[in-house]
Design a protein around this motif. Structure first.
Motif, PDB file in Angstrom:
ATOM      1  N   MET A   1      -4.034  13.222  56.221  1.00 11.41           N
ATOM      2  CA  MET A   1      -2.819  13.155  56.996  1.00 11.41           C
ATOM      3  C   MET A   1      -2.622  14.498  57.713  1.00 11.41           C
ATOM      4  SD  MET A   1       0.936  12.205  55.622  1.00 11.41           S
ATOM      5  CE  MET A   1       1.372  10.670  56.355  1.00 11.41           C
ATOM      6  N   THR A   2      -2.220  14.439  58.953  1.00  9.59           N
ATOM      7  CA  THR A   2      -2.016  15.646  59.739  1.00  9.59           C
ATOM      8  C   THR A   2      -0.624  15.638  60.358  1.00  9.59           C
ATOM      9  OG1 THR A   2      -2.868  14.657  61.759  1.00  9.59           O
ATOM     10  CG2 THR A   2      -4.467  15.792  60.336  1.00  9.59           C
ATOM     11  N   LEU A   3      -0.236  16.782  60.837  1.00  9.66           N
ATOM     12  CA  LEU A   3       1.041  16.926  61.531  1.00  9.66           C
ATOM     13  C   LEU A   3       0.769  17.005  63.019  1.00  9.66           C
ATOM     14  CD1 LEU A   3       4.135  17.629  61.624  1.00  9.66           C
ATOM     15  CD2 LEU A   3       3.396  20.020  61.601  1.00  9.66           C
ATOM     16  N   ASN A   4       1.424  16.156  63.772  1.00  8.25           N
ATOM     17  CA  ASN A   4       1.368  16.268  65.228  1.00  8.25           C
ATOM     18  C   ASN A   4       2.265  17.445  65.601  1.00  8.25           C
ATOM     19  OD1 ASN A   4       1.559  16.139  67.977  1.00  8.25           O
ATOM     20  ND2 ASN A   4       2.226  14.007  68.060  1.00  8.25           N
ATOM     21  N   ILE A   5       1.669  18.577  65.881  1.00  5.27           N
ATOM     22  CA  ILE A   5       2.415  19.806  66.127  1.00  5.27           C
ATOM     23  C   ILE A   5       3.383  19.666  67.298  1.00  5.27           C
ATOM     24  CG2 ILE A   5       0.699  20.900  67.622  1.00  5.27           C
ATOM     25  CD1 ILE A   5       2.827  22.628  64.876  1.00  5.27           C
ATOM     26  N   LYS A   6       3.094  18.771  68.209  1.00  9.49           N
ATOM     27  CA  LYS A   6       3.985  18.543  69.360  1.00  9.49           C
ATOM     28  C   LYS A   6       5.363  18.051  68.900  1.00  9.49           C
ATOM     29  CE  LYS A   6       4.586  18.374  73.836  1.00  9.49           C
ATOM     30  NZ  LYS A   6       4.801  19.572  74.589  1.00  9.49           N
ATOM     31  N   SER A   7       5.433  17.478  67.693  1.00 10.94           N
ATOM     32  CA  SER A   7       6.719  17.023  67.167  1.00 10.94           C
ATOM     33  C   SER A   7       7.649  18.200  66.861  1.00 10.94           C
ATOM     34  CB  SER A   7       6.512  16.178  65.909  1.00 10.94           C
ATOM     35  OG  SER A   7       6.062  16.986  64.832  1.00 10.94           O
TER      36      SER A   7
END
Length: 144
Positions: free
Chosen positions: A1-7
């Motif tokens: 699982m990753t974080l969409n940094i754009k969020s």
């Protein structure tokens, strides 16, 4: 699982509810018709905006020009420093809300007048501090 940094992207502008010299939030004076008091403030461009980046670039370019002009010495008079700060703050100001300066009600002219008046220098100080904090431009902060 990753974080969409754009969020985690910040808003380009944010509203700063201004305080007076005694640290009281400023509001409009109620008129005779009983209109509600409105917050007095400024919408500023933040560190994630193109306008802020352009203003920073201008500050850096002026510093380099000063160094070149003065043979590598980075001396600046108080007047030069204040004038530079006034122009920088005007460049990162989107708009003011519910304030005027001796009849000037909007635009760059208003920003230059407000930031250039040292008798109300607490306004410029607040804006300068506000824009340094990225959290003031997050999705949870008050926005313009």
């Amino acid at each position: 699982m990753t974080l969409n940094i754009k969020s985690k992207a910040v808003s380009p502008t944010s509203f700063l509810h201004l305080k007076d010299a005694q640290e009281n939030l400023m509001y409009t004076e109620p008129d005779k018709k009983g209109a509600e008091k409105l917050p007095v403030g400024v919408n500023v461009y933040g560190p994630g905006s193109k306008e802020y980046q352009a203003a920073q670039t201008k500050v850096n370019n002026r510093a380099i020009q000063r160094l070149q002009k003065r043979g590598g010495k980075f001396e600046q008079t108080a007047e030069e420093k204040q004038k530079e700060q006034v122009h920088y703050l005007a460049e990162i100001t989107h708009s003011f809300e519910n304030l005027d300066y001796e009849g000037i009600t909007s635009g760059r002219e208003l920003a230059l007048a407000v930031y250039g008046d040292t008798s109300i220098g607490f306004v410029a100080d607040q804006v300068a501090e506000f824009v340094k904090d990225w959290s003031n431009f997050t999705q949870n902060s008050v926005k313009s």
